[in-house]
Design a protein around this motif. Structure first.
Motif, PDB file in Angstrom:
ATOM      1  N   THR A 273       0.639  -1.423  -0.068  1.00  0.00           N
ATOM      2  CA  THR A 273      -0.287  -0.369   0.272  1.00  0.00           C
ATOM      3  C   THR A 273       0.447   1.609  -0.260  1.00  0.00           C
ATOM      4  O   THR A 273       0.620   2.455   0.440  1.00  0.00           O
ATOM      5  CB  THR A 273      -0.991   0.283   1.229  1.00  0.00           C
ATOM      6  OG1 THR A 273      -0.225  -0.284   2.000  1.00  0.00           O
ATOM      7  CG2 THR A 273      -2.168  -0.456   1.163  1.00  0.00           C
ATOM      8  N   LEU A 274       2.186   0.978  -0.586  1.00  0.00           N
ATOM      9  CA  LEU A 274       2.552   2.298  -0.392  1.00  0.00           C
ATOM     10  C   LEU A 274       3.181   2.567   0.938  1.00  0.00           C
ATOM     11  O   LEU A 274       3.348   4.520   1.038  1.00  0.00           O
ATOM     12  CB  LEU A 274       2.937   2.656  -1.504  1.00  0.00           C
ATOM     13  CG  LEU A 274       3.053   2.465  -3.158  1.00  0.00           C
ATOM     14  CD1 LEU A 274       2.210   3.501  -4.301  1.00  0.00           C
ATOM     15  CD2 LEU A 274       4.753   2.338  -3.567  1.00  0.00           C
ATOM     16  N   ARG A 275       3.316   2.549   1.968  1.00  0.00           N
ATOM     17  CA  ARG A 275       3.316   3.008   3.170  1.00  0.00           C
ATOM     18  C   ARG A 275       5.109   2.557   3.391  1.00  0.00           C
ATOM     19  O   ARG A 275       5.236   1.891   4.487  1.00  0.00           O
ATOM     20  CB  ARG A 275       2.174   2.701   4.390  1.00  0.00           C
ATOM     21  CG  ARG A 275       1.062   3.167   3.881  1.00  0.00           C
ATOM     22  CD  ARG A 275       1.000   4.640   4.537  1.00  0.00           C
ATOM     23  NE  ARG A 275       1.108   5.205   5.606  1.00  0.00           N
ATOM     24  CZ  ARG A 275       0.493   5.151   6.545  1.00  0.00           C
ATOM     25  NH1 ARG A 275      -0.457   5.093   7.232  1.00  0.00           N
ATOM     26  NH2 ARG A 275       1.718   5.009   8.090  1.00  0.00           N
ATOM     27  N   ILE A 276       6.098   3.294   2.532  1.00  0.00           N
ATOM     28  CA  ILE A 276       6.775   3.099   3.157  1.00  0.00           C
ATOM     29  C   ILE A 276       7.862   3.817   3.751  1.00  0.00           C
ATOM     30  O   ILE A 276       8.498   2.999   5.230  1.00  0.00           O
ATOM     31  CB  ILE A 276       7.594   3.590   2.134  1.00  0.00           C
ATOM     32  CG1 ILE A 276       7.740   2.942   0.511  1.00  0.00           C
ATOM     33  CG2 ILE A 276       9.505   3.722   2.136  1.00  0.00           C
ATOM     34  CD1 ILE A 276       7.807   1.883   0.450  1.00  0.00           C
ATOM     35  N   ASP A 277       7.621   4.479   5.171  1.00  0.00           N
ATOM     36  CA  ASP A 277       7.419   4.884   6.591  1.00  0.00           C
ATOM     37  C   ASP A 277       7.262   4.247   6.951  1.00  0.00           C
ATOM     38  O   ASP A 277       8.068   3.722   8.351  1.00  0.00           O
ATOM     39  CB  ASP A 277       7.229   6.434   6.586  1.00  0.00           C
ATOM     40  CG  ASP A 277       5.775   6.622   6.617  1.00  0.00           C
ATOM     41  OD1 ASP A 277       4.667   5.276   6.171  1.00  0.00           O
ATOM     42  OD2 ASP A 277       4.382   7.109   7.170  1.00  0.00           O
ATOM     43  N   ARG A 278       6.022   3.652   6.889  1.00  0.00           N
ATOM     44  CA  ARG A 278       5.563   2.259   8.088  1.00  0.00           C
ATOM     45  C   ARG A 278       6.519   0.914   8.056  1.00  0.00           C
ATOM     46  O   ARG A 278       6.884   0.247   9.098  1.00  0.00           O
ATOM     47  CB  ARG A 278       4.377   2.027   7.748  1.00  0.00           C
ATOM     48  CG  ARG A 278       3.858   0.385   8.738  1.00  0.00           C
ATOM     49  CD  ARG A 278       1.794   0.231   9.268  1.00  0.00           C
ATOM     50  NE  ARG A 278       1.731   1.009   9.823  1.00  0.00           N
ATOM     51  CZ  ARG A 278       0.874   1.896  10.238  1.00  0.00           C
ATOM     52  NH1 ARG A 278      -0.471   0.784   9.435  1.00  0.00           N
ATOM     53  NH2 ARG A 278       0.602   2.677  10.875  1.00  0.00           N
ATOM     54  N   VAL A 279       7.208   0.630   6.669  1.00  0.00           N
ATOM     55  CA  VAL A 279       7.594   0.355   6.600  1.00  0.00           C
ATOM     56  C   VAL A 279       9.105  -0.142   7.393  1.00  0.00           C
ATOM     57  O   VAL A 279       9.395  -0.852   8.026  1.00  0.00           O
ATOM     58  CB  VAL A 279       7.742  -0.154   5.094  1.00  0.00           C
ATOM     59  CG1 VAL A 279       9.734  -1.604   4.782  1.00  0.00           C
ATOM     60  CG2 VAL A 279       6.932  -0.985   4.403  1.00  0.00           C
ATOM     61  N   PHE A 280       9.569   1.112   7.549  1.00  0.00           N
ATOM     62  CA  PHE A 280      11.344   1.802   8.250  1.00  0.00           C
ATOM     63  C   PHE A 280      11.045   1.243   9.411  1.00  0.00           C
ATOM     64  O   PHE A 280      11.358   0.593  10.146  1.00  0.00           O
ATOM     65  CB  PHE A 280      11.352   2.962   7.365  1.00  0.00           C
ATOM     66  CG  PHE A 280      12.150   2.992   6.095  1.00  0.00           C
ATOM     67  CD1 PHE A 280      11.718   1.914   5.088  1.00  0.00           C
ATOM     68  CD2 PHE A 280      12.416   3.867   6.241  1.00  0.00           C
ATOM     69  CE1 PHE A 280      12.161   1.966   4.079  1.00  0.00           C
ATOM     70  CE2 PHE A 280      12.815   4.322   4.146  1.00  0.00           C
ATOM     71  CZ  PHE A 280      13.339   3.285   3.834  1.00  0.00           C
ATOM     72  N   ALA A 281       9.428   1.577   9.887  1.00  0.00           N
ATOM     73  CA  ALA A 281       8.743   1.629  11.534  1.00  0.00           C
ATOM     74  C   ALA A 281       9.325   0.012  11.996  1.00  0.00           C
ATOM     75  O   ALA A 281       9.825   0.008  13.233  1.00  0.00           O
ATOM     76  CB  ALA A 281       7.736   2.243  11.531  1.00  0.00           C
ATOM     77  N   LEU A 282       8.242  -0.274  10.692  1.00  0.00           N
ATOM     78  CA  LEU A 282       8.610  -1.787  11.176  1.00  0.00           C
ATOM     79  C   LEU A 282      10.285  -2.222  11.485  1.00  0.00           C
ATOM     80  O   LEU A 282      10.377  -3.250  12.604  1.00  0.00           O
ATOM     81  CB  LEU A 282       7.777  -2.421  10.460  1.00  0.00           C
ATOM     82  CG  LEU A 282       5.813  -2.353  11.047  1.00  0.00           C
ATOM     83  CD1 LEU A 282       4.894  -2.466  10.166  1.00  0.00           C
ATOM     84  CD2 LEU A 282       5.173  -2.657  12.197  1.00  0.00           C
ATOM     85  N   ILE A 283      10.449  -2.157  10.515  1.00  0.00           N
ATOM     86  CA  ILE A 283      12.186  -2.383  10.289  1.00  0.00           C
ATOM     87  C   ILE A 283      12.550  -2.096  11.623  1.00  0.00           C
ATOM     88  O   ILE A 283      14.269  -3.315  11.608  1.00  0.00           O
ATOM     89  CB  ILE A 283      13.226  -2.705   8.560  1.00  0.00           C
ATOM     90  CG1 ILE A 283      12.072  -3.414   7.382  1.00  0.00           C
ATOM     91  CG2 ILE A 283      13.728  -2.745   8.970  1.00  0.00           C
ATOM     92  CD1 ILE A 283      12.174  -2.924   6.392  1.00  0.00           C
ATOM     93  N   VAL A 284      12.567  -1.324  11.711  1.00  0.00           N
ATOM     94  CA  VAL A 284      13.174  -0.828  13.718  1.00  0.00           C
ATOM     95  C   VAL A 284      13.064  -2.129  14.135  1.00  0.00           C
ATOM     96  O   VAL A 284      13.819  -2.323  14.733  1.00  0.00           O
ATOM     97  CB  VAL A 284      13.215   0.543  13.612  1.00  0.00           C
ATOM     98  CG1 VAL A 284      13.438   0.640  14.658  1.00  0.00           C
ATOM     99  CG2 VAL A 284      13.835   2.304  12.506  1.00  0.00           C
ATOM    100  N   TYR A 285      11.937  -2.432  14.739  1.00  0.00           N
ATOM    101  CA  TYR A 285      10.902  -2.798  15.979  1.00  0.00           C
ATOM    102  C   TYR A 285      12.032  -4.530  15.236  1.00  0.00           C
ATOM    103  O   TYR A 285      12.167  -5.590  16.162  1.00  0.00           O
ATOM    104  CB  TYR A 285       9.856  -3.081  15.617  1.00  0.00           C
ATOM    105  CG  TYR A 285       9.322  -1.968  17.051  1.00  0.00           C
ATOM    106  CD1 TYR A 285       9.587  -2.232  18.158  1.00  0.00           C
ATOM    107  CD2 TYR A 285       8.939  -0.650  15.874  1.00  0.00           C
ATOM    108  CE1 TYR A 285       9.604  -1.197  19.040  1.00  0.00           C
ATOM    109  CE2 TYR A 285       8.650   0.236  16.662  1.00  0.00           C
ATOM    110  CZ  TYR A 285       8.832   0.160  18.637  1.00  0.00           C
ATOM    111  OH  TYR A 285       8.905   1.236  19.993  1.00  0.00           O
TER     112      TYR A 285
END
Lengths: 277, 290
Positions: B244-256
Motif C-alpha cells: 500500500t506504499l506506506r514505506i515510512d511504516r515499513v521502515f518503522a516496522l523494520i526498526v522493531y
C-alpha cells in the motif's frame, strides 16, 4: 600382544629386577605398519631410582615414540617394559608425563589444573581433599600464591611449572618429559633446567627426558642415551659424572664442554650411519 | 626463582609523550562515541537531503522526519497494545522458538556428528553442502507442509538457524589439540570425561559463534516465512505496508524487527562473555583497556 620368542629368551637369561630398578625395557621394537617405518629396533635400557636420563637423537629417530610407548599411550610391536616390576600395557597412575606445550586447561585455575589427574581418576571430592598437596607442589615450583590464577595470566615458564605440579600430584614412579622446555626462550629454558633439577632432587624422582638440545641433555642427566635413526636404536650411553647440584656456571667448564663434544660426536656418528636415505 | 602475584599489575597510565606517540591519526584522538554519532548524523543528513530535494518520489522514499513520526505512531500503537503489538509479539515468539529449537537440535546433533567417526566421515560432508544451499528457497515447502499459522514460520526460522549451530558445534568438537588429548589419555580419562572436561569447553567459542549467527538467522527465517505464509506477524505487516506504499511504516516496522534481532544477539553475546572469560577474544578485551 604376542611376545616374540626373542624377548622370552631374554627374560630367561636375565635376573629379576634389582630393588632400585624402576624401569626395565627389553627388546623393544616399534613398526608403524601403514608407513612401513621401523621406528624403534630392539631397544634395551634400565632406569634406576633417583636418576635422570636424557635421550637425544636426530629428528625421526623414534625418541618421542619411545616415550609414548613407555607412557602406555601407544603399544609396542614387540618387547617388554617393566615399571616397578609390572608390565606397562596402558596408561597408569604411577606414570607422570609432560609435553612441550603446557597443555593447561585455560578455563581452570592453576590449582584446578594441578588437581585434574586426581579429579579424572577419583572424582571431584577426592581432588578437593588433595588441594593441600597441590598447594604445596605449587609452593615447591615457586608459584605460591598463584593457585587461583588462570593460564592466560601466566608466562610460558610459569605455565610449565604448573604442568610440572600436575605431573607430580599423583606421586608417579617415573617422570616422562617430552621436550618439556622446547617452546621456551633460551634464558627461561636455562632457569627451568636448574629448577627441574632442584625439584627432581627434592622429590627423589626418576626422570626420563627427550630433548634435542645437547647442553640441556648433559646438564640435567646422569646418563645421556644417544639414539640413531632408521631404525631408531640406542647407539651409545654417555655417563655424566659432574657433581650435583649443577649450576649454570658449570656449563662453561672444560669438563662440561668435553661431555657436550662427546655427545655431539656420537650423534654425528649415528646420523652418518643411518643417513643413507 | 619465585613469582609474586603482584607482578600481575593492571594497566598503567601512559605518559603524555607515549600518548602522543600512539595517537598518530586524528581519528584515534576522537572518542569513539563522538565519531559514531557524527557519522550517524551525517547519514541522516544525506537521507534528509535526498528526500527533501525529491530525487526520488516522497512516496517511495519518505524523509527522516516522516519516518520518525511513523516510528512514534508505531511505538504508541505497540504500547497501547494495538495490532502492531500483536504482530511484534507473534514474530518475537516465532523468532525465539525458532532460535531455541535450532540451538538445541544443532548443539545435540553437532556434538554427535563431531564426536563420532561416522558423523565426521559421512554426515559432515552432507551438512557442509546443505549449508551452502539458499535455505530461504525452502520457505514455500514449509508453508505447504505446516500451513499459514505460526508453525510454518517457526519451522522456517529453526531450519535456517540450525545449520550454523550444527556445523560450528561439530567443528568445535575437534578444537582440542593433540597433546591435551594425549594428556587426557594418559590420565585414563573416559570418553565421557574427555567430552565434558575437555572437548565441550574447548568447543564453546565455536558454539557461540554458531549461536550468534543463529540469532540473526532466526529473524530472517521468521520474516521470510511471514512474507510467504501470511499470518499476523511483523513480516506480514511489512509486506502489506509496502504493497500500500506506506514505506515510512515499513521502515518503522523494520526498526522493531531489528530490536528483536539485537536483543537476542545481545543475550547470546552476554552469555558468551560470562562463559568464555578465559578465551583469547575476551582476554584481549580485558588487557586491551588502555
Amino acid at each position: 600382544m604376542i611376545e616374540s620368542t626373542d624377548s622370552v629368551d631374554r627374560a630367561g637369561q636375565q635376573p629379576r629386577p634389582v630393588n632400585d630398578e624402576v624401569v626395565r625395557i627389553t627388546g623393544l621394537s616399534k613398526t608403524f605398519h601403514k608407513r612401513g617405518l621401523n621406528a624403534l629396533d630392539d631397544v634395551d635400557m634400565t632406569l634406576r631410582h633417583g636418576t635422570f636420563t636424557s635421550v637425544i637423537g636426530p629428528s625421526g629417530c623414534g625418541k618421542s615414540t619411545l616415550l609414548k610407548i613407555m607412557a602406555g599411550l601407544i603399544p609396542a610391536s614387540s618387547g617388554e617394559i617393566l615399571l616397578n616390576g609390572v608390565e606397562v600395557t596402558g596408561p597408569r597412575q604411577d606414570i607422570g608425563i609432560m609435553f612441550q606445550q603446557p597443555t593447561l586447561l585455560p578455563w581452570r585455575t592453576s590449582l584446578e589444573n594441578v588437581l585434574l589427574p586426581i579429579e579424572i581418576r577419583s572424582g571431584s571430592a577426592a581432588a578437593q581433599e588433595r588441594s593441600a598437596d597441590a598447594l604445596q607442589l605449587l609452593e615447591l615450583v615457586g608459584l605460591g600464591g598463584f593457585d587461583q590464577v588462570r593460564p592466560f595470566e601466566l608466562s610460558g615458564g610459569m605455565a610449565q611449572r604448573v604442568a610440572i605440579c600436575r605431573m607430580l600430584v599423583t606421586g608417579p614412579a617415573i617422570l616422562l618429559l617430552d621436550e618439556p622446555f622446547g617452546a621456551l626462550d633460551e634464558l627461561t629454558r636455562e632457569y627451568m633446567n636448574v629448577e627441574l633439577q632442584r625439584i627432581c632432587r627434592e622429590r627423589d624422582a626418576t626422570s626420563f627426558m627427550v630433548t634435542h638440545a645437547i647442553p640441556e641433555a648433559v646438564f640435567l642427566a646422569d646418563q645421556v642415551f644417544v639414539m640413531s635413526a632408521r631404525p631408531g636404536r640406542i647407539a651409545t650411553i654417555v655417563d655424566v659424572d659432574l657433581p650435583r647440584p649443577r649450576t649454570l656456571d658449570m656449563m662453561t667448564t672444560p669438563e662440561f664442554g668435553a661431555l657436550v663434544r662427546r655427545v655431539r660426536h656420537e650423534l654425528n656418528m649415528g646420523i652418518g650411519e643411518g643417513g643413507e636415505e | 626463582m619465585t613469582f609474586k602475584p603482584e607482578e600481575l599489575a593492571g594497566p598503567v597510565e601512559m605518559s603524555d609523550a607515549e600518548a602522543l606517540w600512539y595517537s598518530g591519526k586524528w581519528i584515534d584522538r576522537v572518542p569513539q562515541w563522538v565519531s559514531v554519532t557524527v557519522l550517524g548524523l551525517a547519514m541522516l543528513g544525506i537521507w534528509w537531503l535526498i528526500a527533501e530535494l525529491e530525487f526520488v518520489s516522497r512516496i517511495l522514499l519518505p524523509g527522516p522526519a516522516e519516518t520518525f513520526e511513523e516510528l512514534w505512531d508505531t511505538t504508541k500503537n505497540i504500547v497501547s497494545g494495538g495490532h502492531i503489538a500483536e504482530g511484534l509479539w507473534i514474530t518475537t515468539q516465532e523468532v525465539v522458538w525458532g532460535f531455541l529449537l535450532a540451538a538445541f537440535a544443532g548443539f545435540v546433533l553437532g556434538v554427535v556428528v563431531g564426536e563420532t567417526r561416522l558423523g565426521k566421515r559421512a554426515v559432515m560432508p552432507y551438512l557442509v553442502s546443505f549449508n551452502a544451499l539458499p535455505k530461504v528457497a525452502f520457505a514455500p515447502v514449509f508453508v505447504a507442509w505446516f500451513g499459514f499459522g505460526v508453525n510454518s514460520k517457526i519451522v522456517m526460522a529453526t531450519f535456517i538457524a540450525f545449520f550454523p549451530v550444527i556445523v560450528d558445534t561439530a567443528a568445535g568438537m575437534l578444537a582440542a589439540d593433540d597433546d591435551t588429548l594425549m594428556l587426557f589419555k594418559s590420565m585414563e580419562s573416559s570418553r565421557w570425561q574427555t567430552l565434558r572436561k575437555l572437548k565441550l569447553p574447548s568447543a564453546l567459542p565455536f558454539i557461540f559463534a554458531g549461536l550468534k549467527t543463529a540469532a540473526v538467522f532466526s529473524v530472517v527465517g521468521a520474516v521470510v516465512g511471514e512474507y510467504l505464509g501470511g499470518g499476523h506477524g511483523l513480516g506480514e505487516l511489512i509486506r502489506f505496508s509496502a504493497q500500500t506504499l506506506r514505506i515510512d511504516r515499513v521502515f518503522a516496522l523494520i526498526v522493531y524487527l531489528g530490536v528483536i534481532g539485537l536483543l537476542l544477539f545481545g543475550l547470546v553475546a552476554w552469555a558468551e562473555r560470562k562463559l568464555l572469560f578465559w578465551h583469547k577474544s575476551e582476554i584481549f578485551e580485558i588487557q586491551g583497556t588502555g
